[in-house]
Scaffold this motif. Structure first.
Motif, mmCIF file in Angstrom:
data_model
loop_
_atom_site.group_PDB
_atom_site.id
_atom_site.type_symbol
_atom_site.label_atom_id
_atom_site.label_comp_id
_atom_site.label_asym_id
_atom_site.label_seq_id
_atom_site.Cartn_x
_atom_site.Cartn_y
_atom_site.Cartn_z
ATOM 1 N N VAL A 1 -12.910 30.867 -6.286
ATOM 2 C CA VAL A 1 -14.148 31.453 -6.805
ATOM 3 C C VAL A 1 -15.299 31.060 -5.884
ATOM 4 C CG1 VAL A 1 -15.751 31.534 -8.754
ATOM 5 C CG2 VAL A 1 -13.278 31.308 -9.169
ATOM 6 N N ARG A 2 -16.070 32.040 -5.438
ATOM 7 C CA ARG A 2 -17.244 31.750 -4.607
ATOM 8 C C ARG A 2 -18.354 31.241 -5.519
ATOM 9 N NH1 ARG A 2 -19.203 32.771 0.495
ATOM 10 N NH2 ARG A 2 -21.426 33.238 0.693
ATOM 11 N N VAL B 1 -22.606 19.821 -4.343
ATOM 12 C CA VAL B 1 -22.321 18.710 -5.247
ATOM 13 C C VAL B 1 -20.822 18.486 -5.371
ATOM 14 C CG1 VAL B 1 -22.484 17.932 -7.650
ATOM 15 C CG2 VAL B 1 -24.482 18.928 -6.521
ATOM 16 N N LEU B 2 -20.053 19.555 -5.491
ATOM 17 C CA LEU B 2 -18.598 19.405 -5.606
ATOM 18 C C LEU B 2 -17.988 18.835 -4.325
ATOM 19 C CD1 LEU B 2 -17.605 22.648 -7.543
ATOM 20 C CD2 LEU B 2 -17.825 20.325 -8.428
ATOM 21 N N LYS B 3 -18.536 19.219 -3.193
ATOM 22 C CA LYS B 3 -18.015 18.675 -1.936
ATOM 23 C C LYS B 3 -18.299 17.182 -1.827
ATOM 24 C CE LYS B 3 -17.898 19.342 3.061
ATOM 25 N NZ LYS B 3 -18.326 20.162 4.216
ATOM 26 N N ARG B 4 -19.520 16.780 -2.194
ATOM 27 C CA ARG B 4 -19.833 15.350 -2.166
ATOM 28 C C ARG B 4 -18.949 14.589 -3.151
ATOM 29 N NH1 ARG B 4 -24.759 13.494 -0.017
ATOM 30 N NH2 ARG B 4 -24.033 11.498 -0.870
ATOM 31 N N ALA B 5 -18.685 15.207 -4.296
ATOM 32 C CA ALA B 5 -17.826 14.561 -5.285
ATOM 33 C C ALA B 5 -16.413 14.369 -4.742
ATOM 34 C CB ALA B 5 -17.790 15.395 -6.563
ATOM 35 N N GLN B 6 -15.885 15.381 -4.074
ATOM 36 C CA GLN B 6 -14.540 15.285 -3.527
ATOM 37 C C GLN B 6 -14.451 14.241 -2.410
ATOM 38 O OE1 GLN B 6 -12.636 16.446 -5.827
ATOM 39 N NE2 GLN B 6 -11.378 17.854 -4.602
ATOM 40 N N LEU C 1 -11.416 23.046 -2.154
ATOM 41 C CA LEU C 1 -12.655 23.615 -1.637
ATOM 42 C C LEU C 1 -12.408 24.270 -0.284
ATOM 43 C CD1 LEU C 1 -15.208 20.737 -2.403
ATOM 44 C CD2 LEU C 1 -14.389 22.544 -3.920
ATOM 45 N N ASN C 2 -13.104 25.365 -0.045
ATOM 46 C CA ASN C 2 -13.004 26.074 1.231
ATOM 47 C C ASN C 2 -14.408 26.213 1.798
ATOM 48 O OD1 ASN C 2 -13.048 28.278 3.163
ATOM 49 N ND2 ASN C 2 -10.984 28.809 2.478
ATOM 50 N N ASP C 3 -14.717 25.421 2.819
ATOM 51 C CA ASP C 3 -16.061 25.422 3.397
ATOM 52 C C ASP C 3 -16.432 26.772 3.999
ATOM 53 O OD1 ASP C 3 -16.215 22.796 2.674
ATOM 54 O OD2 ASP C 3 -16.078 21.974 4.702
ATOM 55 N N ALA C 4 -15.477 27.406 4.664
ATOM 56 C CA ALA C 4 -15.768 28.661 5.356
ATOM 57 C C ALA C 4 -16.174 29.758 4.378
ATOM 58 C CB ALA C 4 -14.548 29.102 6.168
ATOM 59 N N GLU C 5 -15.521 29.793 3.227
ATOM 60 C CA GLU C 5 -15.797 30.840 2.235
ATOM 61 C C GLU C 5 -16.718 30.366 1.114
ATOM 62 O OE1 GLU C 5 -14.803 33.893 2.657
ATOM 63 O OE2 GLU C 5 -13.668 33.412 4.474
ATOM 64 N N ARG C 6 -16.975 29.078 1.067
ATOM 65 C CA ARG C 6 -17.755 28.443 -0.008
ATOM 66 C C ARG C 6 -17.128 28.749 -1.363
ATOM 67 N NH1 ARG C 6 -23.306 30.347 0.183
ATOM 68 N NH2 ARG C 6 -23.090 31.217 -1.918
ATOM 69 N N THR C 7 -15.825 28.536 -1.447
ATOM 70 C CA THR C 7 -15.095 28.815 -2.682
ATOM 71 C C THR C 7 -14.505 27.538 -3.258
ATOM 72 O OG1 THR C 7 -13.043 29.307 -1.488
ATOM 73 C CG2 THR C 7 -14.510 31.165 -1.987
#
Length: 303
Positions: free
Chosen positions: A77-78, A86-91, A141-147
């Motif tokens: 989901v984008r 926030v989710l990336k920092r959490a991961q 998480l997918n950084d390229a797609e922001r999903t």
């Protein structure tokens, strides 16, 4: 030059505003040349926090976070830039702590919220069932797609240990955009500071769980967060269970712990304070030593 700076400082006046947001009282203390500037800046800062609450609340049925969880088990989901950040920092912190910090802990949190509200203590069967949906490795998480992809149907995310600090960081940036740079923002156990009050070295803040000689700290251009079970907990059969849940076991912490973290920004101090409560003093301080600009105070009381 020094005289000019002092003259400008003397023209600043102190203002303070409070609003209920994110389930807590949010207070902004600032210095501005006049009330109209202070009010306009604070109104925009509060609006920014409210906007982020709309994105990241797990209470609001129409929040972006809840909508994301409703699609657990489906395709990626984008999401918005703010939620993804926030989710990336959490991961990142989840990986560094081997899951001691984990925002997929929502199913456990729901059980303990019910327990505190109704007195109905979770059963082992309920904990085991909830564990099926918990684990940071189940979120991709997918950084390229922001999903974001939640791999297991029924997963629920809880950003209670990271979102308030981030929201205060964003609100401070809004104040700065309005020309207000001397400010302190407080929300529950999280504080984010801009420049010091005019004529001082920093904002004077009490650290309740520090030793008497280190109880007061001076803070400017940084953040401080406290976490622990001093207010939110339940007792069952003579044992005290914290509202802070261990992501690996699903049980509320039974070691009475209080952690305070000072860091460069709110998202860092907020998430680290939560992680330290789970990690404990020895492992927690080892983590803090690996974070540039961070320091911590941890108190444990074993019963």
């Amino acid at each position: 030059m020094i005289g000019t700076a002092r003259a400008q400082a003397t023209r600043l006046h102190r203002y303070q505003y409070t609003q209920m947001l994110m389930g807590v009282q949010v207070t902004i203390t600032l210095y501005a040349p006049e009330r109209s500037i202070a009010e306009r800046a604070c109104r925009s800062a509060f609006d920014r926090i409210a906007q982020l609450e709309d994105l990241m609340s797990d209470y609001r049925k129409d929040s972006e976070l809840v909508r994301l969880c409703a699609q657990a088990g489906g395709p990626p989901v984008r999401v918005s830039e703010e939620l993804y950040f926030v989710l990336k920092r959490a991961q990142e912190l989840a990986r560094r702590t081997d899951g001691a910090f984990d925002v997929t802990v929502g199913p456990f949190v729901q059980l303990w919220r019910r327990a505190r509200r109704t007195g109905q203590f979770p059963t082992q069967a309920e904990i085991d069932e909830a564990r099926r949906y918990v684990g940071y490795e189940k979120m991709v998480l997918n950084d390229a797609e922001r999903t974001v992809q939640l791999l297991v149907p029924g997963m629920r995310l809880d950003l209670g240990g990271i979102a308030k600090g981030y929201a205060l960081d964003c609100a401070l940036r809004v104040l700065n955009a309005h020309g207000v740079r001397h400010a302190l923002l407080e929300a529950g156990g999280d504080i984010v500071a801009g420049l010091a009050p005019p004529g001082t070295a920093g904002w004077r803040i009490e650290v309740a769980n520090a030793s008497p000689e280190r109880r007061w700290v001076t803070l400017a251009l940084g953040a401080i967060s406290s976490s622990g079970d001093t207010e939110q907990y339940m007792e069952y059969q003579g044992k005290r269970y914290s509202h802070i849940v261990h992501p690996r076991t699903g049980w509320g912490l039974t070691t009475r712990v209080a952690a305070t973290v000072i860091a460069r920004d709110g998202i860092t101090s907020d998430s680290l304070a939560t992680a330290l409560c789970v990690l404990g003093k020895e492992r927690g301080m080892a983590l803090i030593r690996s974070v540039p600009g961070a320091r911590a105070y941890i108190r444990e009381v074993r019963e």
